[in-house]
Design a protein around this motif. Sequence first.
Motif, PDB file in Angstrom:
ATOM      1  N   ILE A 429      12.316  19.302  15.171  1.00 39.64           N
ATOM      2  CA  ILE A 429      11.297  19.386  14.114  1.00 39.64           C
ATOM      3  C   ILE A 429      11.948  19.739  12.783  1.00 39.64           C
ATOM      4  O   ILE A 429      13.061  20.260  12.750  1.00 39.64           O
ATOM      5  CB  ILE A 429      10.223  20.453  14.447  1.00 39.64           C
ATOM      6  N   ALA A 430      11.219  19.470  11.725  1.00 35.64           N
ATOM      7  CA  ALA A 430      11.608  19.957  10.400  1.00 35.64           C
ATOM      8  C   ALA A 430      10.869  21.276  10.205  1.00 35.64           C
ATOM      9  O   ALA A 430       9.713  21.303   9.789  1.00 35.64           O
ATOM     10  CB  ALA A 430      11.219  18.946   9.324  1.00 35.64           C
ATOM     11  N   GLY A 431      11.527  22.374  10.587  1.00 35.05           N
ATOM     12  CA  GLY A 431      10.890  23.691  10.527  1.00 35.05           C
ATOM     13  C   GLY A 431      11.238  24.435   9.256  1.00 35.05           C
ATOM     14  O   GLY A 431      11.737  23.852   8.292  1.00 35.05           O
ATOM     15  N   TYR A 432      10.963  25.739   9.277  1.00 33.82           N
ATOM     16  CA  TYR A 432      11.190  26.585   8.098  1.00 33.82           C
ATOM     17  C   TYR A 432      12.069  27.763   8.503  1.00 33.82           C
ATOM     18  O   TYR A 432      11.807  28.429   9.511  1.00 33.82           O
ATOM     19  CB  TYR A 432       9.860  27.097   7.556  1.00 33.82           C
ATOM     20  N   THR A 433      13.079  28.052   7.696  1.00 32.63           N
ATOM     21  CA  THR A 433      14.069  29.053   8.086  1.00 32.63           C
ATOM     22  C   THR A 433      13.493  30.457   8.211  1.00 32.63           C
ATOM     23  O   THR A 433      14.062  31.291   8.895  1.00 32.63           O
ATOM     24  CB  THR A 433      15.224  29.077   7.080  1.00 32.63           C
ATOM     25  N   SER A 434      12.373  30.747   7.536  1.00 35.91           N
ATOM     26  CA  SER A 434      11.811  32.099   7.619  1.00 35.91           C
ATOM     27  C   SER A 434      10.716  32.206   8.675  1.00 35.91           C
ATOM     28  O   SER A 434      10.037  33.225   8.752  1.00 35.91           O
ATOM     29  CB  SER A 434      11.246  32.513   6.251  1.00 35.91           C
ATOM     30  N   ASP A 435      10.552  31.181   9.491  1.00 31.77           N
ATOM     31  CA  ASP A 435       9.471  31.204  10.475  1.00 31.77           C
ATOM     32  C   ASP A 435       9.851  32.041  11.693  1.00 31.77           C
ATOM     33  O   ASP A 435      10.904  31.798  12.310  1.00 31.77           O
ATOM     34  CB  ASP A 435       9.122  29.772  10.907  1.00 31.77           C
ATOM     35  N   GLY A 436       9.023  32.992  12.045  1.00 32.76           N
ATOM     36  CA  GLY A 436       9.280  33.846  13.188  1.00 32.76           C
ATOM     37  C   GLY A 436       9.221  33.109  14.521  1.00 32.76           C
ATOM     38  O   GLY A 436       9.705  33.611  15.540  1.00 32.76           O
TER      39      GLY A 436
END
Length: 515
Positions: A429-436
Motif C-alpha cells: 500500500i501507499a501508507g503514511y510514515t506516522s501511522d500507528g
Amino acid sequence: MSLFADPRWHDALSNLPDYLGAHVRVSLAALALGLIVSLPLAIFARHRPVLRGALLGFAGVVQTVPGLALLALFYPLLLALAALSMSTFGVGFSAFGFLPAVLALALYSMLPVLRNTITGLDGVDPALIEAAQGVGMTERQVLTMVELPLALPVIMAGIRTAAVWVIGTATLSTPIGQTSLGNYIFAGLQTQNWILVLFGCAAAAVLALAVDQLLALAETGLRRGSRWRIGLGSAGIAAIVIVTLLPATAGRSSYVIGAKTFTEQYVLAALLQQRLEAGGLAATARAGLGSSVIYDAIKSGDIDAYVDYSGTLWANQFKHPGIAARDQVLAELKQDLAKDGVTLLGELGFANAYALVMPRTKAEAMKIRSIDDLTARAPSMTIAGDYEFFSRPEWANLRRAYGLAFKTERQMQPDFMYAAVASGEVDLIAGYTSDGLIAKYDLVVLDDPKQAIPPYDAVLLLAPKRANDTKLRTALKPLLDRIDIEAMRAANLQAGSGSTPDVAARALWERVKPR
C-alpha cells in the motif's frame, strides 16, 4: 460495562445540538429554495412541452451526479464568483460551507417537486376546469381555487420525497465545510469509531422520518379540511426549527480549526482546539475537509488555522516540479504561502510522508527492502492507495524514478488499506510514515533510495487575518518542534483503536508538553 456506558456515546451526544442544528438549518434552507424555484417553474412549464421537457431533463441529469461531487463542484465555482465580486464591487462572500451546500441540495430537491407538481396539475379532471371557467372564474382563480387544491396530494408527495432526499444528502456536506450529521459519519469512518457512524446514520434517518411524517400530517389536514392536523404538522415543523436554531443563537467561537479527512488530522485539530481553550480562547473544529478545499478555506479566512504537510503543499498546491531538499522545500514554501497571505507558524516536529508499505514477512520472503527491489516484481503485484494518491505528483515521480508498473492499482479508505495489506488482499500500500497501524500490523516501510517522495514535515498554518494575532500565536507556539514521529504514531493508533480524537489529543499533549 454496558454498551451505553461507553464514553463514545457521551462524545456523540455532546455534539448533537451543534450537528443537528446545522443539519436542519442547511436542509430547510435548501428545501425552501428548491420549492421557491421549482413550484412556479412547474406551473409555468406545464402547458409548454419544450420547456417542461428541458426542466425535467435538467433536474434528471442533476440526480445522476453523485451527491458528494455536486457539493464539491459548487465550492470552486463560488470561490471564483466571490473573488470576482470582491475585485469588481469590493464586496465578497464566503464560498465555504453553508452557501455551496444550500445551492447543491436545492438542485437535488427539484426533480420530485417539478415532476409531481406537473403530474398533479395534469391529473385534474378537465370537466371541473371547464365548470370553473363556466361560472366566470379567471385563470388565476381556476389555478388557485380548483387545480392546486385538487393536485395537492400529489404535490405534497413530491415535497415529502424532496425533504427526505435533502436531509439524507446533507450528510455529504461535511467535506466542503458545512457542519452536519455527516460529521459523525466521516469522523467515525476515519477513526474506525463505529458508534459515531451508527449514531450519525440513525440521527439523519430519524430526522428525515420525523419531517416526512409531519409533512404527511399537514397534507392530510389540507386534504380533509382538518385544522388540528394542519396545526399539529405545522407546529411540529416549527418546533424542530426553533429547537435547532437555539445553538446558533448562542455565543459563537472566535477561532475555527480546520482538519482534513484522516485520523491524524482529527487528533491534531482536537489538540489545537484544546491548546486554544487552555489559553482562554474559544475555538471549534471544522473537520473532514477535502484536501482541495482546506487550503482555499484558510486563504480566504473561512478557517483560522490547520496543520498541513510540506510535500503536499509543495507538489499539489504550488505545483513545484521535481524533488528538493527539506530545507529548500520549507524556505520556498514560506515564500509561496506569504504570497497568499498565509503564515507558516512553524513545524510540529514530525513528518507524515507517503511511503510504500508491505507486510514484514512478505518483504523478507521476497527479499524486498527498498522500492528499487520492487521494480522487477511489480507487474505481478497489486498496490492500494487512498483516494488521491494515484493522481498525485508523488506517484508520477515514483513511477518515473523506479519504472514501476503494477498489475492492479486499487483505491480505498486509508484505514482499510492497512487491514487489506495485512490480510493479503493487496500486496502493498501507499501508507503514511506516522501511522500507528504500521506497528500494529507488523508492516515495513520500504526505503526510497532515489528520494522520489518529497519531505512531508507537518507545518502549522495561520489565516491571513490571524497573521498578527498574538494570543493565537502564544497559545499554539508550545506545540512547535514538540511532536516526534513516535508520539504521533501512538496518538494515531489510540484514536484509531476505539478512543476519541479528543482523548488521543490529551494523551499526546501529556507526552510532548514542555516540562
